[in-house]
Design a protein around this motif. Structure first.
Motif, mmCIF file in Angstrom:
data_model
loop_
_atom_site.group_PDB
_atom_site.id
_atom_site.type_symbol
_atom_site.label_atom_id
_atom_site.label_comp_id
_atom_site.label_asym_id
_atom_site.label_seq_id
_atom_site.Cartn_x
_atom_site.Cartn_y
_atom_site.Cartn_z
ATOM 1 N N ASP A 25 0.836 -1.214 0.000
ATOM 2 C CA ASP A 25 0.000 0.000 0.000
ATOM 3 C C ASP A 25 0.868 1.260 0.000
ATOM 4 O O ASP A 25 0.569 2.233 -0.678
ATOM 5 C CB ASP A 25 -0.923 0.028 1.227
ATOM 6 N N LEU A 26 1.933 1.223 0.787
ATOM 7 C CA LEU A 26 2.819 2.391 0.877
ATOM 8 C C LEU A 26 3.557 2.644 -0.432
ATOM 9 O O LEU A 26 3.920 3.771 -0.737
ATOM 10 C CB LEU A 26 3.877 2.171 1.976
ATOM 11 N N GLN A 27 3.786 1.590 -1.175
ATOM 12 C CA GLN A 27 4.634 1.676 -2.362
ATOM 13 C C GLN A 27 3.815 1.636 -3.647
ATOM 14 O O GLN A 27 3.936 0.708 -4.440
ATOM 15 C CB GLN A 27 5.672 0.533 -2.346
ATOM 16 N N GLY A 28 2.978 2.642 -3.824
ATOM 17 C CA GLY A 28 2.257 2.767 -5.081
ATOM 18 C C GLY A 28 1.464 1.536 -5.458
ATOM 19 O O GLY A 28 1.589 1.038 -6.566
ATOM 20 N N ASP A 29 0.642 1.058 -4.518
ATOM 21 C CA ASP A 29 -0.205 -0.100 -4.777
ATOM 22 C C ASP A 29 0.595 -1.270 -5.345
ATOM 23 O O ASP A 29 0.249 -1.859 -6.373
ATOM 24 C CB ASP A 29 -1.353 0.293 -5.729
ATOM 25 N N GLY A 30 1.711 -1.599 -4.672
ATOM 26 C CA GLY A 30 2.448 -2.810 -5.029
ATOM 27 C C GLY A 30 3.477 -2.625 -6.120
ATOM 28 O O GLY A 30 3.485 -3.352 -7.112
ATOM 29 N N LYS A 31 4.348 -1.605 -5.922
ATOM 30 C CA LYS A 31 5.462 -1.455 -6.857
ATOM 31 C C LYS A 31 6.756 -1.800 -6.134
ATOM 32 O O LYS A 31 6.906 -1.535 -4.942
ATOM 33 C CB LYS A 31 5.569 0.008 -7.322
ATOM 34 N N CYS A 32 7.692 -2.379 -6.864
ATOM 35 C CA CYS A 32 9.011 -2.616 -6.278
ATOM 36 C C CYS A 32 9.618 -1.257 -5.915
ATOM 37 O O CYS A 32 9.638 -0.336 -6.730
ATOM 38 C CB CYS A 32 9.897 -3.350 -7.276
ATOM 39 N N ALA A 33 10.115 -1.138 -4.685
ATOM 40 C CA ALA A 33 10.654 0.147 -4.215
ATOM 41 C C ALA A 33 11.869 0.576 -5.022
ATOM 42 O O ALA A 33 12.175 1.761 -5.100
ATOM 43 C CB ALA A 33 11.029 0.045 -2.742
ATOM 44 N N TYR A 34 12.547 -0.383 -5.611
ATOM 45 C CA TYR A 34 13.792 -0.051 -6.309
ATOM 46 C C TYR A 34 13.612 0.156 -7.816
ATOM 47 O O TYR A 34 14.060 1.143 -8.362
ATOM 48 C CB TYR A 34 14.826 -1.157 -6.081
ATOM 49 N N CYS A 35 12.968 -0.798 -8.504
ATOM 50 C CA CYS A 35 12.948 -0.723 -9.974
ATOM 51 C C CYS A 35 11.615 -0.204 -10.521
ATOM 52 O O CYS A 35 11.495 -0.007 -11.730
ATOM 53 C CB CYS A 35 13.281 -2.086 -10.585
ATOM 54 N N GLU A 36 10.636 -0.012 -9.644
ATOM 55 C CA GLU A 36 9.319 0.524 -10.041
ATOM 56 C C GLU A 36 8.505 -0.411 -10.920
ATOM 57 O O GLU A 36 7.571 0.038 -11.594
ATOM 58 C CB GLU A 36 9.445 1.896 -10.724
ATOM 59 N N ARG A 37 8.879 -1.679 -10.962
ATOM 60 C CA ARG A 37 7.990 -2.627 -11.654
ATOM 61 C C ARG A 37 6.822 -2.941 -10.730
ATOM 62 O O ARG A 37 6.952 -2.919 -9.506
ATOM 63 C CB ARG A 37 8.732 -3.935 -11.973
ATOM 64 N N LYS A 38 5.700 -3.296 -11.342
ATOM 65 C CA LYS A 38 4.552 -3.712 -10.553
ATOM 66 C C LYS A 38 4.759 -5.138 -10.064
ATOM 67 O O LYS A 38 5.167 -6.010 -10.831
ATOM 68 C CB LYS A 38 3.285 -3.662 -11.420
ATOM 69 N N LEU A 39 4.490 -5.351 -8.801
ATOM 70 C CA LEU A 39 4.538 -6.697 -8.248
ATOM 71 C C LEU A 39 3.155 -7.316 -8.413
ATOM 72 O O LEU A 39 2.161 -6.595 -8.430
ATOM 73 C CB LEU A 39 4.890 -6.635 -6.762
ATOM 74 N N ASP A 40 3.133 -8.617 -8.514
ATOM 75 C CA ASP A 40 1.834 -9.280 -8.563
ATOM 76 C C ASP A 40 1.087 -9.015 -7.262
ATOM 77 O O ASP A 40 1.683 -8.843 -6.219
ATOM 78 C CB ASP A 40 1.994 -10.801 -8.715
ATOM 79 N N ARG A 41 -0.195 -9.004 -7.376
ATOM 80 C CA ARG A 41 -0.986 -8.790 -6.172
ATOM 81 C C ARG A 41 -2.315 -9.517 -6.347
ATOM 82 O O ARG A 41 -2.989 -9.324 -7.334
ATOM 83 C CB ARG A 41 -1.211 -7.297 -5.987
ATOM 84 N N HIS A 42 -2.607 -10.347 -5.386
ATOM 85 C CA HIS A 42 -3.874 -11.064 -5.472
ATOM 86 C C HIS A 42 -4.933 -10.303 -4.700
ATOM 87 O O HIS A 42 -4.902 -10.256 -3.484
ATOM 88 C CB HIS A 42 -3.723 -12.484 -4.906
ATOM 89 N N LYS A 43 -5.810 -9.655 -5.432
ATOM 90 C CA LYS A 43 -6.902 -8.927 -4.779
ATOM 91 C C LYS A 43 -7.924 -9.931 -4.256
ATOM 92 O O LYS A 43 -8.101 -10.994 -4.849
ATOM 93 C CB LYS A 43 -7.581 -7.999 -5.790
ATOM 94 N N PRO A 44 -8.617 -9.580 -3.189
ATOM 95 C CA PRO A 44 -9.630 -10.502 -2.692
ATOM 96 C C PRO A 44 -10.711 -10.714 -3.764
ATOM 97 O O PRO A 44 -11.146 -9.772 -4.411
ATOM 98 C CB PRO A 44 -10.235 -9.758 -1.500
ATOM 99 N N ASN A 45 -11.071 -11.955 -3.970
ATOM 100 C CA ASN A 45 -12.187 -12.245 -4.871
ATOM 101 C C ASN A 45 -12.864 -13.505 -4.346
ATOM 102 O O ASN A 45 -12.693 -13.849 -3.177
ATOM 103 C CB ASN A 45 -11.720 -12.393 -6.323
#
Ligand SMILES: [Zn+2]
Length: 270
Positions: A25-45
């Motif tokens: 949450d702190l890091q742009g809705d799941g971005k790597c703090a270093y390279c700014e790629r999006k990390l996978d994230r499993h939203k509740p469903n």
């Protein structure tokens, strides 16, 4: 290995999962703090009941000893220390969420510093501050915002600070240590190329823009978009020097079209 499993599974594993969600949450809705790629994230469903962020909780200062990082420019980086920094293993300010490539292949147990290494048991701010770390801490509000020290010319990171100054070396070492430079990691080159081409096309769409172009213009620089710092650099250039921005955009579009034709050629035809 057994203790490692204990560390990651069971009640302790649950804590790390919760921490990952908080840092995500702190890091742009799941971005790597270093390279700014999006990390996978499993939203509740319907299948999952909780938000589960993926990525490694990375220790800014390594928890199991420091390995010497050898600078390609030959600057002193503080050597190695097998004891550092065990007291920071559970220090929240020492955490970041990083992708496994940044964490395991690049950052590893390196922690180059310009000052004296703090005692292994230290968790005193004064002693840690005196180490003068080279690596920028993108989450620490007490540290310099990385975007003040480096940005992008197209997809290539460029250091703003004057050559040889402490800020110059901080930005340079951060880029080198994490492999953020152009040509280091093909996926970063590819994603930044797409960001620039897409943003340019959207910006260059005459107003009133279609909804997709307007959406890209409105949001490409948002913190929760991958490579937002690259997009912000490009947007500044676009506003200040349209001709230079067009050159970078055309280069990006050329690479995408080349990749597209290569893919078309390698497609199996029946
Ligand atoms: Zn990363």
């Amino acid at each position: 290995l057994a203790s490692e499993r204990k560390y990651n599974d069971g009640p302790e594993g649950e804590i790390w999962r919760e921490l990952r969600a908080i840092f995500s949450d702190l890091q742009g809705d799941g971005k790597c703090a270093y390279c700014e790629r999006k990390l996978d994230r499993h939203k509740p469903n319907s299948q999952t009941t909780r938000d589960d962020a993926v990525g490694d909780i990375e220790h800014y200062r390594p928890k199991r000893g420091v390995v010497e990082w050898v600078s390609p420019d030959g600057i002193a980086t503080g050597g190695s220390d097998t004891e550092c920094y065990y007291r920071l293993a559970f220090c929240l300010r020492n955490y970041l969420l990083a992708c496994s490539i940044c964490n395991q292949e690049y950052k590893q147990n390196y922690f180059p510093i310009a000052g004296p290494r703090a005692p292994a048991h230290s968790c005193r701010t004064r002693e840690l501050h005196a180490e003068l770390p080279y690596l920028l801490h993108p989450l620490d509000s007490a540290d310099t915002d990385p975007e003040l020290l480096f940005g992008f010319a197209g997809i290539t990171p460029i250091v703003y600070a004057a050559v040889g100054t402490p800020d110059f070396w901080r930005a340079t070492v951060t880029i080198q240590l994490l492999g953020l430079g152009k040509g280091e990691r093909w996926i970063l080159d590819k994603e930044r190329t797409l960001v620039i081409a897409t943003l340019y096309k959207a910006l260059d769409t005459p107003e009133p823009r279609d909804s997709i172009a307007q959406y890209v213009v409105d949001h490409a620089e948002d913190d929760d978009w991958a490579h937002a710092s690259c997009a912000r650099s490009f947007r500044r250039l676009y506003d200040a020097d349209r001709v230079a921005a067009k050159r970078f955009a055309e280069e990006a579009i050329y690479h995408i079209e080349k990749e597209q034709s290569r893919r078309n050629q390698s497609r199996i035809r029946f």
